[in-house]
Design a protein around this motif. Structure first.
Motif, short mmCIF file in Angstrom:
data_model
loop_
_atom_site.label_atom_id
_atom_site.label_comp_id
_atom_site.label_asym_id
_atom_site.label_seq_id
_atom_site.Cartn_x
_atom_site.Cartn_y
_atom_site.Cartn_z
N ASP B 313 0.77 -1.16 0.03
CA ASP B 313 -0.06 0.07 0.10
C ASP B 313 0.90 1.30 -0.25
O ASP B 313 1.75 0.99 0.79
CB ASP B 313 -0.92 0.13 1.13
N ILE B 314 0.63 2.27 -0.85
CA ILE B 314 1.46 3.39 -0.74
C ILE B 314 0.59 4.52 -0.19
O ILE B 314 -0.76 4.68 -0.72
CB ILE B 314 1.97 3.78 -2.36
N THR B 315 1.06 4.95 0.69
CA THR B 315 0.14 6.39 1.24
C THR B 315 0.95 7.69 1.15
O THR B 315 1.78 7.94 2.19
CB THR B 315 -0.13 6.09 2.86
N PRO B 316 0.60 8.48 0.25
CA PRO B 316 1.42 9.69 0.29
C PRO B 316 0.64 10.65 1.41
O PRO B 316 -0.49 10.39 1.60
CB PRO B 316 0.92 10.33 -1.23
N PHE B 317 1.50 11.55 2.00
CA PHE B 317 0.70 12.35 3.11
C PHE B 317 1.40 13.80 2.90
O PHE B 317 2.52 14.03 2.52
CB PHE B 317 0.94 11.87 4.31
N VAL B 318 0.86 14.77 3.57
CA VAL B 318 1.38 15.97 3.92
C VAL B 318 1.36 16.21 5.47
O VAL B 318 0.25 15.54 6.04
CB VAL B 318 0.59 17.11 3.42
N PHE B 319 2.13 17.00 5.77
CA PHE B 319 1.80 17.10 7.66
C PHE B 319 2.19 18.66 8.00
O PHE B 319 3.24 19.11 7.09
CB PHE B 319 3.12 16.14 8.37
N LEU B 320 1.69 19.22 8.84
CA LEU B 320 1.85 20.62 9.33
C LEU B 320 1.91 20.44 10.67
O LEU B 320 0.76 19.90 11.30
CB LEU B 320 0.91 21.25 8.77
N GLY B 321 2.81 21.01 11.46
CA GLY B 321 2.72 20.99 12.85
C GLY B 321 3.59 21.92 13.51
O GLY B 321 4.09 22.79 12.95
N PHE B 322 3.80 21.77 14.86
CA PHE B 322 4.48 22.76 15.63
C PHE B 322 5.52 21.81 16.47
O PHE B 322 5.36 20.85 16.34
CB PHE B 322 3.96 23.67 16.54
N GLN B 323 6.67 22.38 16.97
CA GLN B 323 7.72 21.78 17.60
C GLN B 323 8.14 22.71 18.67
O GLN B 323 8.56 23.93 18.62
CB GLN B 323 8.74 21.26 16.70
#
Lengths: 232, 420
Positions: B313-323
């Protein structure tokens, strides 16, 4: 000036979007081999059984004909008139008796994603003879002609709408006829051209003459469409 | 020259005379050791089933041991006879399968009852042999066309075999196999799980320079050195003090709900040396000086899974967060230095914590539903932890060191996945 062009362009885009969202039907379909429309060598079948009168009680009252006999009387008269009118346009028109199609299953023919004609078509591999025993080259199969007031053909031929049972508005502004027919290649047993036509006449004071005029309009429309379908 | 042209012309004629014309090909399945039924209604040519079968075997080695016979049942049946007559009228160059549909219910039933047999319709018309193939999957020919007529039957059969039976043959399924196939779920069909979670460990590399951006955005930060434990040209970026391009280790855990939205918590560890100027004698006493960068981040994860096959299974993603970033200093003077210099005691100090954002894209490749490889790339920033109202003497306040520190990163992770 420039602003005017921009505004016009913007309206065009809006209009296109609105039109694009609306349902667009295709009411005719041609076989790729249909190139030459019939001239004189045409036969007709099914006209005598094709006519249906909607709102017969209303017609009976307006035309002063008894409600029991209106259906038979009007449809027989219309069928004869249609044959006569077609004879004026195709001088050597032959009539194939409707009994030739008896016993065949009713088939549907797709014109569009949502538009399906229902009717009987001669068998594959069998040529149909006319009443004098000759084999006509092409046959105009009249499937159904619905006569009524203020009808619209999508309510009868769009499969998504035909089962709607909403209350129908009974208005009588126009006399409407919806005709579905197929031009049949009798030699190769294939549908060359099929269409659903809708013709209308405004009702002023309704008489049998108005219905006759309507049938003439159907005949004209059929001829025009048969020519247009061949790319003429 | 003239002779050559003649040869060319004769060659061309030979090609034309052997020309085949395929009207359409809906890619039917050719069965190994299958049954080929010859439907020769008008008897305009004679087909010898035995020789035809041998031609098939000669021209297609994968076909196995086919059985060919004259299809008498259809040749004598009146419904099939009518359809064959009709096919003779309508099988013309350029036609499509949809215009050759059988309409009679009995004829459609006959075609549907073929079960792995292939019916080959043949008819000779004006120097060509018209051919149409039927199998049980459609009420219309699966393939149709013509081959040039050849008075030598073997050559004709070879032509027909070459034009219409030139695909690799497949083994026929047994009755039991068919039943099993019919009840097996579609491998491409799977329900989206309510929750898909993962934990992973990754190795990556980060640097200040973002690819495809001009060098002069970074040069002053990257090239700068620290003199006397605290002096640099500029202190807005931490990369003025410490090395920007270093590998890092990351540990992370996350999950998505309904195959679409999710969250991930990530811990990142890197070691950055301080960029001490080797010419500066004040560092002679120094043994080592570096900072550990600890980062804890939380990101929103938007993804879409594409099942490739049973095991991938191929799962492309985008992520946006804080650190939050913490820099822990490791410094020591050499053993023989008894008392560090005054500059050492007054050396630069970073903020206790930096707060920043991270954004990026990536893709997870999950094998056998559990074992994943994840590739990701993104940009992360570090700034002041809290926003404080500007005070009247703001201008007098010292600038926060490293208040605008940005890097980009790539990483490769190994993951374990599970669904709930």
């Amino acid at each position: 000036m420039l602003k005017g062009v921009w505004t016009f362009g913007l309206w065009c885009i809006v209009a296109c979007i609105l039109l694009g969202c609306g349902t667009h039907y295709q009411w005719t379909k041609s076989h790729p081999a249909y190139r030459i429309p019939p001239r004189d060598d045409l036969a007709v079948v099914g006209a005598d059984k094709a006519f249906v009168l909607i709102r017969s009680a209303w017609f009976a009252k307006k035309l002063n004909i008894s409600a029991d006999s209106i259906q038979t009387k009007v449809t027989t008269e219309c069928a004869n008139l249609l044959t006569d009118e077609l004879k004026k346009r195709y001088s050597r028109l032959k009539v194939v008796p409707s009994s030739k199609l008896d016993g065949l299953p009713e088939e549907s023919l797709k014109l569009d994603q949502r538009i399906f004609i229902k009717g009987k078509f001669p068998e594959q591999g069998v040529m149909v003879a006319d009443s004098s025993g000759n084999i006509p080259k092409t046959i105009l199969i009249v499937h159904e002609v619905i006569i009524g007031t203020d009808l619209s053909r999508e309510n009868y031929f769009d499969y998504a709408l035909i089962h709607n049972e909403g209350p129908e508005k009974k208005t009588s502004n126009n006399l409407t006829a919806i005709a579905s027919y197929t031009l049949w290649d009798n030699e190769r047993q294939r549908a060359l051209f099929s269409a659903v036509d809708q013709v209308e006449r405004p009702i002023v004071k309704i008489s049998m003459g108005d219905i006759e005029e309507l049938v003439r309009d159907i005949a004209t429309q059929i001829q025009r469409n048969l020519d247009a379908g061949a790319g003429l | 020259m003239k002779k050559f042209l003649y040869v060319l012309l004769i060659g061309l004629l030979a090609v034309i005379s052997h020309a085949k014309d395929i009207y359409f090909d809906s890619h039917y399945t050719l069965w190994k050791d299958g049954d080929i039924l010859i439907w020769n209604v008008d008897k305009s040519i004679t087909i010898d089933p035995k020789e035809f079968c041998l031609s098939l075997k000669r021209n297609n080695t994968s076909i196995g041991d086919p059985k060919c016979r004259i299809f008498g049942e259809w040749e004598r049946d009146s419904v099939a006879l009518r359809y064959a007559t009709w096919l003779g009228y309508n099988l013309e160059p350029g036609t499509k399968a949809e215009y050759l549909k059988a309409r009679h219910p009995a004829m459609i039933a006959k075609i549907q009852a073929l079960e792995d047999k292939i019916v080959i319709y043949v008819s000779k018309v004006e120097g060509v042999v018209r051919v149409a193939l039927f199998d049980e999957t459609a009420g219309k020919p699966k393939m149709a066309g013509t081959v040039a007529f050849n008075s030598d039957p073997i050559a004709l059969y070879d032509d027909m075999a070459n034009s219409f039976f030139d695909r690799p043959a497949k083994r026929r399924l047994t009755k039991k196999e068919r039943e099993k196939m019919a009840t097996e779920p579609d491998e491409y069909y799977q329900e989206t799980p309510n929750f898909n979670g993962w934990i992973g460990v990754g190795l990556g590399y980060s640097q200040a320079k973002i690819p495809l951006t001009p060098d002069n955005w970074y040069r002053s930060h990257i090239d700068s050195k620290v003199r006397k434990y605290r002096v640099t040209k500029d202190s807005t970026s931490l990369w003025n003090f410490i090395d920007d391009s270093d590998p890092f280790l990351s540990l992370y855990a996350g999950g998505t709900w309904y195959g679409f939205i999710g969250a991930e918590i990530i811990y990142r560890l890197a070691k950055h040396n301080v960029k001490t100027d080797s010419k500066d004698t004040s560092y002679d006493e120094l043994d080592h000086w570096y900072f550990y960068q600890h980062e804890i981040g939380l990101s929103i994860h938007l993804s879409k899974t594409f099942p490739m096959n049973k095991w991938l299974d191929i799962t492309p993603f985008v992520f946006l967060g804080f650190q939050y970033s913490f820099f822990v200093e490791e410094i020591d003077v050499k053993d023989d230095v008894k008392k560090p210099s005054a500059a050492y005691e007054k050396r630069v100090e970073f903020e206790e914590v930096y707060k920043g954002a991270l954004v990026g894209i990536g893709s997870q490749f999950v094998f056998a539903k559990h074992y994943g490889i994840s590739l990701r790339t993104g940009i992360s920033s570090r700034g002041r932890d809290t926003y404080s109202d500007p005070s009247p003497d703001a201008a007098a306040e010292p600038t926060t060191i490293g208040g605008s520190t940005i890097d980009c990163f790539v990483s490769l992770g190994l993951e374990y996945h599970w669904v709930l």
